[in-house]
Design an enzyme around this catalytic site. Structure first.
Site, PDB file in Angstrom:
ATOM      1  N   GLU A   1      56.745  28.309  40.947  1.00 29.48           N
ATOM      2  CA  GLU A   1      57.874  29.003  41.553  1.00 29.48           C
ATOM      3  C   GLU A   1      58.209  28.233  42.830  1.00 29.48           C
ATOM      4  O   GLU A   1      57.303  27.937  43.627  1.00 29.48           O
ATOM      5  CB  GLU A   1      57.469  30.450  41.899  1.00 29.48           C
TER       6      GLU A   1
ATOM      7  N   ARG B   1      41.187  29.603  37.822  1.00 28.20           N
ATOM      8  CA  ARG B   1      41.873  28.909  38.903  1.00 28.20           C
ATOM      9  C   ARG B   1      40.860  28.176  39.777  1.00 28.20           C
ATOM     10  O   ARG B   1      39.664  28.486  39.754  1.00 28.20           O
ATOM     11  CB  ARG B   1      42.676  29.901  39.753  1.00 28.20           C
TER      12      ARG B   1
ATOM     13  N   LYS C   1      50.378  29.980  48.234  1.00 23.45           N
ATOM     14  CA  LYS C   1      51.574  29.503  48.944  1.00 23.45           C
ATOM     15  C   LYS C   1      51.965  30.484  50.034  1.00 23.45           C
ATOM     16  O   LYS C   1      52.387  30.090  51.115  1.00 23.45           O
ATOM     17  CB  LYS C   1      52.745  29.364  47.964  1.00 23.45           C
TER      18      LYS C   1
HETATM   19  P1  ATP Z   1      50.488  30.737  44.761  1.00 26.02           P
HETATM   20  O1  ATP Z   1      49.839  32.049  44.988  1.00 26.02           O
HETATM   21  O2  ATP Z   1      49.866  29.668  45.550  1.00 26.02           O
HETATM   22  O3  ATP Z   1      51.975  30.802  44.924  1.00 26.02           O
HETATM   23  P2  ATP Z   1      51.004  30.843  42.016  1.00 26.02           P
HETATM   24  O4  ATP Z   1      50.135  30.827  40.829  1.00 26.02           O
HETATM   25  O5  ATP Z   1      51.766  32.062  42.305  1.00 26.02           O
HETATM   26  O6  ATP Z   1      50.155  30.390  43.250  1.00 26.02           O
HETATM   27  P3  ATP Z   1      52.990  29.149  40.925  1.00 26.02           P
HETATM   28  O7  ATP Z   1      54.061  28.421  41.619  1.00 26.02           O
HETATM   29  O8  ATP Z   1      53.377  30.221  40.006  1.00 26.02           O
HETATM   30  O9  ATP Z   1      52.018  29.642  42.027  1.00 26.02           O
HETATM   31  O10 ATP Z   1      51.997  28.144  40.203  1.00 26.02           O
HETATM   32  C1  ATP Z   1      52.359  27.195  39.231  1.00 26.02           C
HETATM   33  C2  ATP Z   1      51.190  26.939  38.343  1.00 26.02           C
HETATM   34  O11 ATP Z   1      50.062  26.526  39.103  1.00 26.02           O
HETATM   35  C3  ATP Z   1      50.800  28.198  37.598  1.00 26.02           C
HETATM   36  O12 ATP Z   1      50.677  27.869  36.235  1.00 26.02           O
HETATM   37  C4  ATP Z   1      49.491  28.595  38.203  1.00 26.02           C
HETATM   38  O13 ATP Z   1      48.650  29.166  37.258  1.00 26.02           O
HETATM   39  C5  ATP Z   1      48.930  27.273  38.722  1.00 26.02           C
HETATM   40  N1  ATP Z   1      48.049  27.501  39.871  1.00 26.02           N
HETATM   41  C6  ATP Z   1      48.356  28.077  41.041  1.00 26.02           C
HETATM   42  N2  ATP Z   1      47.266  28.179  41.834  1.00 26.02           N
HETATM   43  C7  ATP Z   1      46.237  27.630  41.142  1.00 26.02           C
HETATM   44  C8  ATP Z   1      44.838  27.429  41.409  1.00 26.02           C
HETATM   45  N3  ATP Z   1      44.275  27.808  42.553  1.00 26.02           N
HETATM   46  N4  ATP Z   1      44.091  26.825  40.456  1.00 26.02           N
HETATM   47  C9  ATP Z   1      44.649  26.428  39.304  1.00 26.02           C
HETATM   48  N5  ATP Z   1      45.939  26.593  38.988  1.00 26.02           N
HETATM   49  C10 ATP Z   1      46.734  27.189  39.883  1.00 26.02           C
HETATM   50 MG    MG Z   2      53.013  33.031  43.574  1.00 27.88          MG
END
Ligand code: ATP
Ligand code: MG
Length: 613
Positions: free
Chosen positions: A62, A315, A325
Site C-alpha cells: 500500500e 513475517r 510503516k
Molecule cells: P506495514 O504495517 O509496515 O504497513 P503492511 O503489511 O501493512 O506493513 P503492505 O504495504 O501491505 O504493508 O505490505 C506489502 C507486502 O509486504 C505485503 O504482502 C506484506 O505481507 C509484506 N510485508 C509487510 N511487512 C512484512 C514483514 N515484516 N515481513 C514480511 N513481509 C512483510
Molecule cells: Mg499496512
C-alpha cells in the site's frame, strides 16, 4: 531490471512455498492457461500465443509509507520465486485507502524495489511487458463485481450504524445476529448501492456487506463489509469515487484479474483465506443476465479457473527496530529521526544511506528463509550478511576518528624537516586488481586517542612511554612520552623513529613488535565528518508486552565526530563503501558527501559484533 531467465547465483534452499509451486508445476496446473499480464491485454486477445507453464506472484504494497526490511523479505520471496521458476512477479499498488496514500510513496516504493535488484518487466511469448499495476485502475471492475454479488443475492446494503454492525457481529464464542437489512430484495440493494456510488449518502451512513453467514465460526465470514462511503481525494482516481472497496474485497479481485497463481501474504491473513476463496468462487459462478464490466468483458468470464490461491508465511520480526510503516512514519513526523532515509531506520532508503548493499539484503533474506512459524531474527544477522558482502568489495583505507597528534621527534635527524616518505598499500589485500592507494608519512600524524596510554594496563601493546609499535605500512616508532594542556588533557603523543624498520625493507624483519597502529598523515590527511550510529532502541523488542516503542528509543543512537581519512578518500564518489582498517565499514554519505569538497562518512557497521559489550 532483472531478467526472469537469469538462474539463481547460489543454490536456493527449499521451503514450503517452493514445494507447493513445484507440485503445481508438475501437475501442469498452469500449463495451458492464457495468462494475461493485465486485464487490458491478453485476456481480451484470447487467440494469443500459448503460454508455457508460468507462475505469477505479486508484491502488493500500500503506498502509505516507505518500504522497510520486512518488505524486503516479501520482495525477495515473490520476485525470487518468479525468477527461479521462469514466471513473473507483478509490482502492484494496493491503493484502496485514499486518505493515507500518495505519489511520493508510490515513487519511493518503485525506487526501493529496483534498487534491491528486482524488476517487473518480462519478455513472455515474444511480448515485452511492464507488470506495474494499481488496484485503483480496477475500481470499475470492482464496482461491477459488487453489483454482480448483489444480483446473485450475495451482498446487501446495511444501514445500521457502525456500532450496531459491530455489536451484531458476535464474538468468538457467540454467533452474530442478522442485520434487519439483510433480507432486502436484490433490486432494492442494487438501487441503494448505485445511490451510494452517486453520492446520495453521507460518509459512513451505510456499507455494502457480503451476505455469507452470521453464525460462521470464522468471524471474517460474518457478512464482512466490502464497500464504504468515503469522500476522499485519491492519488490516482482523484475525486471520481466517493465509495471505495475494502482491502479484503479488493485484493482477491486484483489477484484474479492479473492471473496471479500464488498470492503470498503474511500469517495475519490466514483467517481471511476463507473469504478470499468464497469471493472468487462466487465471482466465477454464472448469473443471468451476466454483468458487463467497463472493459466489455462479461463477469464471470473474467475469473476463470484455476483461481489464484493464497498462501501465508511468517513475517520478519527484526530485533532493535520496528517494522510498521505507520510507526516509522511517526518516528519521522515527530522528529525522532531525520527523515525516512535516516541511516538508523530499517527502511530500505535508510539502510541504503547507512551503506547496506542490495546484495547484502538479498543475502540476509535468503539466509533467514521462509516458514510458517513466527520468530524473531536478531539484528546482528543483518550485519553479518552485510560484512560478508562488503568484505570482498570494500576498498581498505586508514582513518582516525578520535584523533590525537603524534609527533616524531627525530624526523629531521633521520630524513630532513621537509622530507615526506611515500607509502602505498593495496586497496584490498585479496584483490590486487583493485589497485594501490598512496599516502605519505611525515613528522606529524594523527592516531587514535586510545592507541596511547600514559600508564598502560596489562596486555596493552600500543603506545606508552618506552614501548615500540609499528605504524602500519610505515616504520617502527618508540614512544617517549606525551604533552598535556592545563586541564591535564593529552594534546600530543611523542615518539622517535626506530631507524631501518621501514615496512617492505630487509630491516623490517629484524625487529618484532606486538602492536601495529593505524594513522593518517597530518600533511595529506583529509578532514572528514563521520557519523557513528548505534541501535535505534535500547530494547531488543521495543514493543514487548504492549510497550510504547518510543519509551525505549536509544538517546545515543547517533554521534557525529570530526576525524581524518587517507587522501585517497577525498575524491571518493558519494555512496562508495570502505573498510576503515580496525574501525569498521563506512560509506560516503549519498547526499552530503561531496568529492573534493566535503568528506562525510557514515559508519555502516563495526568490524565485529560489539553490541551488548
Ligand atoms: P506495514 O504495517 O509496515 O504497513 P503492511 O503489511 O501493512 O506493513 P503492505 O504495504 O501491505 O504493508 O505490505 C506489502 C507486502 O509486504 C505485503 O504482502 C506484506 O505481507 C509484506 N510485508 C509487510 N511487512 C512484512 C514483514 N515484516 N515481513 C514480511 N513481509 C512483510
Ligand atoms: Mg499496512
Amino acid at each position: 531490471m532483472s531478467d526472469h531467465r537469469t538462474p539463481p547465483t547460489t543454490p536456493i534452499p527449499s521451503n514450503f512455498l517452493r514445494n507447493i509451486i513445484e507440485r503445481d508445476l508438475q501437475q501442469g496446473l498452469y500449463a495451458t492457461k492464457h495468462h494475461a499480464g493485465s486485464p487490458g491485454d491478453a485476456r481480451h486477445h484470447a487467440a494469443g500465443p500459448l503460454d508455457p507453464a508460468r507462475i505469477r506472484t505479486r508484491f502488493p504494497p500500500e503506498p502509505n509509507g516507505y518500504l522497510h526490511i520486512g518488505h524486503a523479505k516479501s520482495i525477495c520471496l515473490n520476485f525470487g520465486l518468479a525468477r527461479d521458476y521462469g514466471g513473473v512477479c507483478h509490482m502492484r499498488f494496493d491503493d484502496t485507502n485514499p486518505e493515507k496514500e500518495s505519489q511520493e510513496f508510490v515513487d519511493s516504493i518503485l525506487d526501493a524495489v529496483s534498487w534491491l535488484g528486482f524488476g517487473w518487466h518480462s519478455e513472455l511469448g515474444g511480448q515485452s511487458q511492464d507488470h506495474l499495476y494499481f488496484a485503483s485502475n480496477y475500481f470499475d471492475t470492482m464496482y461491477a463485481a459488487a453489483e454482480f454479488l448483489i444480483q446473485g443475492g450475495h451482498a446487501y446494503v446495511d444501514e445500521q450504524t457502525p456500532e450496531q454492525i459491530r455489536a451484531g457481529r458476535g464474538t468468538l464464542t457467540e454467533a452474530g445476529t442478522d442485520s434487519p437489512y439483510r433480507n432486502r430484495s436484490r433490486a432494492e440493494n442494487l438501487a441503494r448501492f448505485r445511490a451510494m456510488r452517486d453520492g446520495a449518502f453521507e460518509d459512513g451512513a451505510m456499507v455494502l456487506r457480503a451476505r455469507i453467514d452470521m453464525a460462521a465460526p470464522n468471524i471474517n465470514l460474518r457478512d464482512p463489509a466490502i464497500y464504504r462511503i468515503r469522500r476522499a481525494h485519491h492519488h490516482n482516481t482523484g475525486n471520481r469515487w466517493c465509495i471505495y472497496p475494502m482491502y479484503t474485497f479488493a485484493h482477491p479481485i486484483e489477484d484474479a484479474l492479473e492471473g496471479i497463481t500464488h498470492s503470498i501474504c503474511t500469517l495475519e491473513f490466514e483467517d481471511q483465506r476463507p473469504f478470499y476463496d468464497w469471493l472468487l468462487t462466487r465471482l466465477s459462478e454464472s448469473i443471468t443476465p451476466p454483468i458487463t464490466t467497463p472493459e466489455g468483458t462479461e463477469l464471470p468470464a473474467l475469473l476463470t479457473a484455476p483461481l489464484p490461491r493464497q498462501y501465508e508465511f511468517a513475517r520478519l520480526n527484526l530485533s532493535y527496530v520496528v517494522t510498521s510503516k505507520r510507526k516509522l512514519k511517526a518516528l519521522v513526523d515527530d522528529g525522532h529521526v531525520q527523515g525516512w532515509d535516516d541511516p538508523r531506520l530499517p527502511t530500505l532508503v535508510g539502510l541504503r544511506r547507512r551503506g547496506y548493499t542490495p546484495e547484502s539484503i538479498q543475502l540476509f533474506c535468503e539466509r533467514i528463509g521462509v516458514s510458517k512459524a513466527d520468530s524473531w531474527i536478531d539484528y546482528s544477522s543483518l550485519e553479518i550478511a552485510l560484512r560478508d558482502d562488503l568484505d570482498a568489495k570494500a576498498a581498505r583505507c586508514m582513518a582516525v576518528l578520535d584523533p590525537v597528534e603524534l609527533v616524531l621527534g627525530n624526523w629531521a635527524e633521520i630524513y630532513s624537516a621537509e622530507h615526506r616518505e611515500p607509502c602505498s598499500a593495496p586497496s584490498h589485500p585479496a584483490h590486487p586488481e583493485m589497485g594501490q592507494r598512496a599516502f605519505t608519512l611525515g613528522p606529524r600524524l594523527w592516531i587514535e586517542r586510545d592507541d596511547f596510554m600514559e600508564a598502560p594496563s596489562k596486555g596493552y601493546h600500543r603506545l606508552y612511554p618506552g614501548n615500540k609499535v609499528r605504524l602500519k605500512y610505515g616504520f617502527v616508532v618508540e614512544c617517549t612520552g606525551c604533552e598535556k594542556d592545563a586541564s591535564g588533557q593529552i594534546v600530543r603523543v611523542l615518539a622517535n623513529i626506530v631507524p631501518d624498520t621501514r615496512s617492505g625493507t630487509p630491516g623490517a624483519e629484524n625487529i618484532k613488535v606486538k602492536g601495529v597502529i593505524t594513522w593518517v598523515g597530518a600533511d595529506d590527511g583529509v578532514a572528514a565528518e563521520v557519523r557513528l550510529f548505534d541501535r535505534l532502541y535500547t530494547q531488543a523488542q521495543p514493543e514487548a508486552g504492549g510497550a510504547d516503542h518510543l519509551a525505549s528509543l536509544n538517546p545515543n543512537s547517533k554521534r557525529v565526530v570530526q576525524g581524518w581519512v587517507e587522501p585517497s578518500l577525498a575524491q571518493a564518489p558519494a555512496g562508495s563503501a570502505f573498510q576503515f582498517e580496525r574501525l569498521g565499514y563506512f560509506v560516503a554519505d549519498r547526499l552530503d558527501h561531496q568529492p573534493g569538497l566535503k568528506a562525510v562518512f557514515n559508519r555502516t557497521t563495526t568490524l565485529r559484533d560489539s553490541w551488548g559489550k
